[in-house]
Motif scaffolding. Structure first.
Motif, PDB file in Angstrom:
ATOM      1  N   CYS A   9       0.854  -1.190   0.000  1.00  0.00           N
ATOM      2  CA  CYS A   9       0.000   0.000   0.000  1.00  0.00           C
ATOM      3  C   CYS A   9       0.892   1.243   0.000  1.00  0.00           C
ATOM      4  O   CYS A   9       1.779   1.350   0.851  1.00  0.00           O
TER       5      CYS A   9
ATOM      6  N   ILE B 269       0.366   4.005   1.057  1.00  0.00           N
ATOM      7  CA  ILE B 269       0.217   4.782   2.286  1.00  0.00           C
ATOM      8  C   ILE B 269       0.683   4.006   3.508  1.00  0.00           C
ATOM      9  O   ILE B 269       1.384   4.527   4.363  1.00  0.00           O
ATOM     10  N   CYS B 270       0.327   2.723   3.588  1.00  0.00           N
ATOM     11  CA  CYS B 270       0.570   1.949   4.808  1.00  0.00           C
ATOM     12  C   CYS B 270       1.795   1.039   4.722  1.00  0.00           C
ATOM     13  O   CYS B 270       2.171   0.429   5.712  1.00  0.00           O
TER      14      CYS B 270
ATOM     15  N   HIS C 101      -8.219  -0.965   0.555  1.00  0.00           N
ATOM     16  CA  HIS C 101      -7.544  -1.237   1.829  1.00  0.00           C
ATOM     17  C   HIS C 101      -8.535  -0.997   2.981  1.00  0.00           C
ATOM     18  O   HIS C 101      -8.403  -0.048   3.745  1.00  0.00           O
TER      19      HIS C 101
ATOM     20  N   CYS D  26      -6.005   2.160   5.313  1.00  0.00           N
ATOM     21  CA  CYS D  26      -6.228   3.587   5.070  1.00  0.00           C
ATOM     22  C   CYS D  26      -7.465   3.859   4.225  1.00  0.00           C
ATOM     23  O   CYS D  26      -7.712   5.008   3.871  1.00  0.00           O
TER      24      CYS D  26
HETATM   25 ZN   LIG Z   1      -3.314   1.524   3.127  1.00  0.00          ZN
END
Ligand SMILES: [Zn+2]
Ligand SMILES: Cc1cc2nc3c(=O)[nH]c(=O)nc-3n(C[C@H](O)[C@H](O)[C@H](O)COP(=O)(O)OP(=O)(O)OC[C@H]3O[C@@H](n4cnc5c(N)ncnc54)[C@H](O)[C@@H]3O)c2cc1C
Lengths: 974, 417, 86
Positions: free
Chosen positions: C5, C7-8, C55, C59
């Motif tokens: 991901c 973001i994560c 996700h 997020c």
């Molecule tokens: Zn994420």
């Protein structure tokens, strides 16, 4: 027989245990197998098909024979490998697949009928007469199924699961794995070293040999301790890495405690995310097939050595070794050194090395065994003829199979190496995994040590770390020559799969019948389908198949190795999910107060909601329900509606978003107003419905049904992120953040006025309005909406005030002759009004079917609009929503019943629809139902038969408007 | 060679030396009247019924691996006719009737075991739907019984009736449902087809479909080109790939379905049990292994193997439903490639290309279809008219929206069925 | 399976919901064929593909993941829609 001075068990302590009720004793460090062998117990089980006597074949997890039940009652664990079960005091061990006893087993008569039970016999027989299959043959086959038995009651033990992460996972703590872990750890990597055994060292635990001048097992223990002292190393004994999955994910089972003792979880199933892995899983010795090679007392040569060297047990007093390789000569050497009589080493090779310590007979092949329930003697053949000798233990070695299994879990096929007569891993078969040592075909200890270092070096360098220099310890370099010998030719039955009773002849017969693909042979004969998944037999079987079909071993290929590497209990894989643990439980803020009122709670998705609120004197749910309906129709009812999804939508483009996801127009909705909306899936069918309120110019709050809250949230995220990232809008779920209650009924206004200490005039608060209110100093939201058809409101406050608001509402309602209503009453109220739930919005209905076709705005696009216009979705012949009212003698309506015209034959062609929701309407005094009926809305007044074949019920109904009560909607607007 | 009690006896007494191949391994001819692509259950059954029912024998079945190596040899063997919607209902009903005489018809015991299928339900809503489905089944002429709580407890005492997260409200019992031995089905059809003159060509992958003037003329294979007047595709999970060879884009996405088997255990589970809330179903094989599965792995894949999240979920559901299986040990897990359609139901139809016929979209439920699929597909190919029992399994239903068979109601997202 | 991901970071696939091939939604007036293509028909490639994952347990981003349907290799993941914003 125990051998003094040998083994690493604690002889100062005695552990009593029973096997089939007989008391035996062993020591800490023993397995059930070693302890039984110490008492000369040779027969421990029966085979699957022919119930032939079975002894201990190996000293490890691939054991196909010595499967026993451990423990009793609810704790009984079937099919435990006696070779893996650690002895604990008081252990109860029972043999399996025999009746009435291991020694006298009635079904061993199967063995006499074996000529009729050959490969594939099932498929050719049991067909005459036809009726016998179901009544006689199949029940008999099924009764004979299986080995051990489940207790039949809830597994009382708990297991657990966890995640672990590391840079380098080293699988196997033999010489290769230990060195790999050492190098990786010294390079600074975060290392997990896992081994299936109870001691580090792998094969070294079974051998008499030296590394760096130390006894090999001591060297292993020392290195293990050093590794354990490093902060970046985690050591996991009793941990089997069971499967290799995508992106470096590995499954691993850790056995946390022995059987029958201890508290706490039994096993832990780990998911290990590893950036790199080193497979150092060793190798498994394979037997040789010859006539009656399955008798108790015949075991692998390595296992004999392991029992002797590690557990101080000799499986026989008079041992013979039969081999095609050098390695097995060590067994004879170690036995002789320990003072056990060794008849001879019968070596199939004509150039086998000689020994001063024991006789080696070159070019000899064992061609038969003797004895009843255990081995008494063997016959072997040399150029000069056949000789029969007495022996009580035959140590057999047909060579070693590298433990390649994990490398095949992602579809990789192992590669045949003619020089070592074995399959080795295909390099790169598992991304990020390197293989080392015996599992890679390196059979000498020195080579294992070196390969472990090399593999770890590659792994850490891949990770950008610098590999330190590691000096290789001094160790033996002999790898042992080998000569191909899979099965000794001759008459009689030579066994391959000991558990499933598959013979060399079965494999050949499969080839004759053209089951020539290795998979066909396996499935046709069941070769390799036993609990060892062919670990002990498959390579020999495919060599025989290769021979029978005239193909080479590489062309014949292996069957597919699949996870798990060794069996895992379902209890471990499904840890934590017994009973309520299966899914999260969501409670509203009124839960405690609701339960205190004895309301039966029912599941609504993950939530719990009250079914009804029983009162003294009520004996059926219907009484409570009717009363609660009355509250709403005549006074005021309170219901917690928090579980409906709430989605907060803010931003300049919030209105545009709603126009995209709803069929109707929301951009025209005025601030302070609420509108009902229908949401379609992109395929044009209805996804969900609900109301959305415009709280401010750029601020809406949407409600969804309880069931679809998650789906709608994901859908909005999809629209805003994927389809229309240009929109300036934020969406967030606030379902839990707000407690929300319905206040419905003719007295709802005075109740709220009292509560809110304000007036709620019809002008300021018309139907479908909304706005902020103050409740006891707390800012809440009030919506004038109705799911009951009465004047209705929903009031929301931040969740922390939910419980007290609930109490305040209920107290007022009760004082006004009303009170709480549950899901049953809620359902009746909405059916009386023809409102929808997922009984109607079941994923196959369109706006057209629901009579809401006109709700799809012509002025704009929305999700699902194009596909909703497909001819099949607006076909006037579709089943559409109607109401049903019984008009004959039978008054009962049934959800799920089907609808037929009067006089029509009850067959699929005449099926015109079905009933989705029914109830008894206390308001109207009769049953009512909602249904989907072909061309329904044009058939009001027509009589239709409701047929429920499950109960044999038929009810004559009139087709009516689905809005049974107050069709003009005056009460809600009041 | 016909199998009979006498034959078994004779072979048993004479050392089992007289058995002969169950099918030939012929070289492919340069031309056939009909080519069936895919030697799975459906392809083999199609060839069998073309020969048996329509007397057509100049037929080859082309299989890229070994026959029966696809989904027919990987499924969890459940055979049932308990569908709700028109189209599926009559089709699976037809198939079940063929199952009931299949062993005798093939002279090969497919071990069809009508041990009963019970679909549990866990809410009033689910019960209502079960009643609706039961009525569809009975009206179709099949059998269905709606069990209440007590009825389920009596039949399946080992379920968690008292502490379950999702209490059991009852079950939809289909007594004629059950299981069959999957490999035997493939082999029995193979032998039956071969005996009637059909050529089964293994290790023969079709790599291209030849089309002239909008009609098929033959195929390209790894064993050379083969001409044919008609071609039937029965390639299950690979349907998207084979159809693409004819320039077609199908309403199919291929996903993984895993299945699981435990070590052999003495009989504990007599029926097939399906857990409505947990995506879990289970039966016990005649060898004693508990055979079970659950949902798809969800992502599009041709890997024929799955991952841990779904495997663990299935085990969790098993423990939730029947916590007595905690000490049963998972022996093997595997996966197959599922040809998922937008409504979760199959396609047996003409294709837009002349002489090319489609048999696909079986999702995770095509094993029970096998004889019905072969029988009706053979009818379509031989007569160029749809068999009445399969007339609703049309390719154009997605475009028109007529007669969609979305049993799950999850809509046109392939992986959700 | 682990999905990177943006973001994560890399996360176990159990945190994600799979949706299917990443396709462009046709214009409302694109015609029946375009819509049939989008809603029902699939290339269903055996090999590299671009598909959509959500996700949900992270997020809440929708991702376009480059993945191989035969090997399950994942070569990248980007925020869906972000490419249009840039
Ligand atoms: Zn994420
Ligand atoms: C784990 C699992 C559990 C299941 N459980 C059940 C169940 O309980 N009940 C049920 O009814 N169904 C079940 N199914 C579904 C069922 O197995 C399938 O729907 C059905 O077997 C598909 O039809 P088939 O037998 O013809 O397919 P397959 O056996 O897959 O046959 C297709 C054949 O086509 C071949 N092929 C593909 N491409 C080519 C080419 N280019 N050239 C030549 N040959 C080619 C393949 O090699 C394959 O052999 C399950 C499936 C799986 C994977």
């Amino acid at each position: 027989m125990r051998i003094e001075g040998k083994g690493r068990i604690d002889r100062s302590t005695w552990y009593g245990f029973t096997f089939d009720g007989v008391h035996y004793e062993g020591h800490p460090g023993d397995t059930v197998a070693s302890a039984l062998l110490a008492h000369d117990v040779r027969m421990v089980g029966r085979s699957f098909k022919y119930h032939r006597p079975r002894g201990i074949l190996t000293a490890g997890s691939a054991e196909p024979n010595a499967l026993v039940t451990v423990g009793s009652g609810a704790h009984a664990s079937p099919n435990e490998r006696a070779t893996m079960v650690e002895l604990t005091p008081g252990l109860q061990v029972t043999s399996q697949n025999r009746w009435p006893s291991l020694g006298f087993d009635v079904l061993s008569v199967n063995d006499l009928a074996a000529p009729f039970f050959g490969a594939g016999f099932y498929y050719k027989t049991f067909m005459w007469p036809k009726a016998f299959w179901e009544k006689v043959y199949e029940p008999a086959i099924r009764r004979a199924a299986g080995l051990g038995a489940l207790s039949g009651v809830t597994d009382p033990e708990e297991c657990e699961k966890g995640f672990r992460f590391c840079d380098v996972l080293v699988i196997g703590a033999g010489p290769a794995g230990l060195m790999a872990a050492k190098l990786a750890a010294e390079a600074g990597a975060d290392v997990i070293l896992a081994d299936e055994g109870t001691e580090p060292g792998g094969q070294l635990t079974a051998e008499v040999e030296e590394i760096d001048g130390m006894a090999a097992h001591e060297w292993a223990a020392k290195l293990w301790a050093e590794l354990g002292a490093m902060p970046n190393v985690r050591l996991m004994l009793r941990t089997t890495v069971t499967g290799a999955y995508d992106q470096g994910t590995y499954g691993a089972l850790e056995r946390l405690r022995g059987h029958a003792t201890g508290h706490g979880p039994r096993e832990c199933f780990w998911r290990i995310a590893a950036k790199r892995a080193v497979l150092a899983a060793g190798s498994l010795e394979r037997p040789v097939a010859f006539r009656d090679n399955d008798r108790p007392g015949i075991m692998t040569a390595g296992a004999v050595r392991a029992y002797l060297n590690r557990w101080g047990v000799s499986p026989g007093r008079n041992v013979t070794v039969f081999a095609n390789n050098d390695d097995a000569h060590r067994t004879a050497r170690d036995l002789v050194m320990a003072g056990v009589k060794v008849n001879a080493v019968l070596d199939a090779r004509h150039d086998a090395p000689k020994s001063d310590d024991f006789a080696v007979i070159r070019g000899a092949q064992v061609c038969g065994s003797h004895g009843r329930k255990g081995l008494d003697g063997i016959t072997y053949r040399t150029a000069s003829g056949e000789t029969t000798i007495m022996t009580d233990c035959l140590a057999v070695s047909g060579g070693w199979n590298p433990t390649v299994h994990l490398t095949c879990h992602m579809g990789g096929r192992p590669v045949w190496r003619d020089d070592i007569l074995a399959f080795v891993p295909k390099p790169g078969a598992i991304p990020g995994m390197v293989t080392a040592g015996a599992c890679n075909g390196a059979f000498s200890t020195a080579a294992c040590l070196a390969e472990g270092v090399a593999a770890a070096k590659q792994a850490v360098e891949d990770l950008g770390l610098t590999a330190p220099d590691v000096t290789l310890p001094e160790a033996g370099t002999e790898a042992g020559g080998i000569f191909p010998l899979w099965a000794v030719p001759g008459k009689g039955r030579a066994w391959l799969d000991f558990q499933n009773d598959v013979t060399v002849k079965d494999v050949k017969q499969a080839a004759t019948e053209n089951y020539q693909s290795v998979e066909h042979m396996k499935r046709y004969t069941t070769q390799g389908m036993a609990t060892d998944q062919g670990k002990m037999s498959s390579v020999a079987a495919l060599a025989i198949l290769a021979d029978a079909t005239g193909r080479g071993i590489p062309e014949t290929g292996t069957t597919t190795f699949r996870p798990p590497f060794s069996p895992i209990s379902i209890g471990a894989l499904g840890a934590g999910s017994k009973g309520s643990g299966f899914a999260p439980q969501r409670y509203t803020t009124s839960h405690a107060a609701t339960v205190a009122r004895n309301a039966p709670m029912i599941e609504a998705g993950l939530w719990y909601r009250p079914s009804y609120f029983p009162q003294a004197g009520e004996t059926t749910w219907r009484q409570s329900c009717d009363r609660e309906v009355g509250y709403v129709r005549n006074a005021v009812g309170i219901s917690d509606v928090t579980t409906l999804g709430k989605i907060d939508i803010q931003g300049p483009d919030a209105a545009e978003l709603l126009d995209i996801v709803y069929t109707g127009l929301f951009s025209t909705l005025k601030v302070g107003k609420v509108r009902y909306g229908l949401m379609l899936r992109e395929d044009g069918f209805v996804m969900d419905d609900g109301t959305t309120a415009r709280l401010g110019e750029n601020h809406y709050v949407m409600t969804t049904t309880t069931a679809a809250a998650g789906q709608v949230m994901a859908h909005l995220d999809f629209v805003t992120q994927v389809l229309r990232p240009d929109l300036d809008v934020s969406v967030i779920s606030v379902t839990e953040q707000w407690a929300q209650f319905a206040v419905a009924g003719p007295k709802s206004r005075p109740l709220l006025e009292d509560l809110l200490e304000t007036t709620l005039t019809a002008e300021d608060w018309p139907f479908m309005s909304c706005g902020p209110v103050t409740v006891g100093g707390v800012t809440g939201r009030l919506f004038r909406i109705s799911f009951s058809g009465e004047q209705g409101w929903e009031i929301a406050v931040p969740a922390r005030y939910g419980a007290s608001l609930f109490d305040a509402l209920v107290a007022r309602a009760e004082a006004m002759g009303g009170g709480l209503y549950g899901m049953e009453a809620l359902n009746v109220l909405r059916i009386e009004k023809g409102f929808l739930t997922h009984a109607e919005l079941h994923g196959r209905t369109t706006a057209f079917d629901l009579g809401m076709g006109r709700m799809i705005s012509a002025k704009k696009d929305c999700i699902g609009k194009v596909m909703a216009a497909r001819e099949g979705l607006v076909d006037p012949g579709r089943a559409q929503l109607v109401g049903l009212k019984p008009v004959g003698e039978v008054q009962q309506l049934v959800s799920g019943a089907h609808l037929f015209r009067e006089g029509a034959k009850i067959e699929p062609e005449n099926d015109q629809g079905y009933v989705t929701s029914v109830c008894y309407s206390p308001t109207l005094g009769h049953s009512i139902g909602l249904a989907f009926l072909e061309r329904g809305p044009r058939r009001y007044g027509e009589k239709i038969r409701m047929i429920d074949r499950t109960k044999g019920l038929e009810t004559l109904c009139e087709v009516v408007n689905p809005v049974f009560f107050d069709p003009e909607g005056a009460r809600a607007r009041d | 060679m016909r199998f009979s009690a006498l034959r078994i006896l004779k072979e048993g007494l004479t050392g089992n030396r007289g058995w002969t191949p169950h099918w030939r391994s012929p070289e492919p001819k340069s031309e056939y009247d009909i080519i069936i692509v895919g030697g799975g259950g459906h392809g083999l059954a199609t060839a069998y019924y073309l020969a048996r029912t329509h007397g057509l024998t100049n037929i080859a079945v082309l299989e890229k691996g070994y026959i029966g190596g696809g989904n027919v040899g990987r499924n969890t063997t459940i055979v049932r006719a308990n569908y709700n919607l028109p189209g599926n209902s009559e089709f699976y009903s037809h198939a079940l009737k063929l199952w009931e005489g299949l062993s005798e018809d093939l002279n090969y015991n497919v071990m069809h075991s009508q041990r009963g299928v019970i679909n549990l339900f866990h809410s009033d809503g689910q019960r209502d739907y079960a009643v609706r489905r039961a009525n569809s089944m009975i009206i179709q002429g099949d059998d269905a019984i709606v069990l209440d709580k007590a009825g389920v407890r009596k039949m399946l005492p080992y379920l968690d009736h008292d502490n379950a997260r999702f209490p059991i409200y009852g079950g939809l019992y289909h007594p004629r449902g059950g299981t069959a031995r999957h490999d035997a089905v493939a082999w029995g059809f193979a032998r039956g087809a071969d005996m009637r003159g059909v050529d089964l060509i293994q290790n023969c992958e079709v790599t291209g479909i030849d089309i002239e003037h909008g009609r098929v003329t033959g195929v390209q294979t790894t064993r050379g080109p083969i001409r044919a007047k008609k071609i039937g595709l029965a390639t299950a999970g690979r349907s998207g790939q084979t159809a693409a060879m004819a320039g077609l884009r199908l309403p199919i996405e291929s996903s993984i379905l895993q299945a699981f088997v435990t070590e052999g255990l003495k009989p504990v589970i007599d029926n097939v049990v399906t857990f409505g809330m947990g995506h879990f179903y289970i039966s016990q094989s005649d060898k004693g292994g508990l055979v079970f599965g659950g949902d798809l792995d969800f992502y599009a894949s041709y890997a024929a193997r799955g991952n841990l999240p779904m495997m663990e979920h299935v085990m969790e559901a098993g423990m939730a439903l029947m916590p007595m299986i905690g000490k049963a040990k998972l022996l093997r897990s595997w996966g197959g490639i599922m040809d998922m359609t937008p409504d979760g139901s199959p396609i047996i139809d003409f294709s837009p290309v002349g002489g090319l016929y489609l048999n696909c979209g079986w999702c995770y439920g095509g094993f029970k279809a096998t004889p019905g699929s072969g029988h009706t597909f053979a009818h379509l190919i031989a007569t160029d008219t749809p068999h009445p029992a399969a007339a609703r399994l049309r390719l154009d239903r997605f475009a028109t929206g007529h007669g969609l068979m979305d049993e799950e109601g999850t809509g046109s997202q392939h992986n959700l069925h | 399976m682990r999905i990177p991901c943006p973001i994560c970071g890399p996360r176990d696939s159990r945190e994600f919901t799979y949706r299917g091939a990443a396709l462009d939604r046709p214009a409302p007036d694109a015609g029946a064929d375009a819509w049939e293509d989008y809603v029902h028909l699939r290339d269903n490639p055996a090999g590299p593909t671009l598909d959509l994952w959500y996700h949900h347990a992270g997020c809440a981003s929708w991702l376009k993941v480059s993945r191989n349907t035969v090997t399950h290799e994942i070569t990248g993941a980007v925020l869906a829609g972000a490419e249009d914003k840039a």
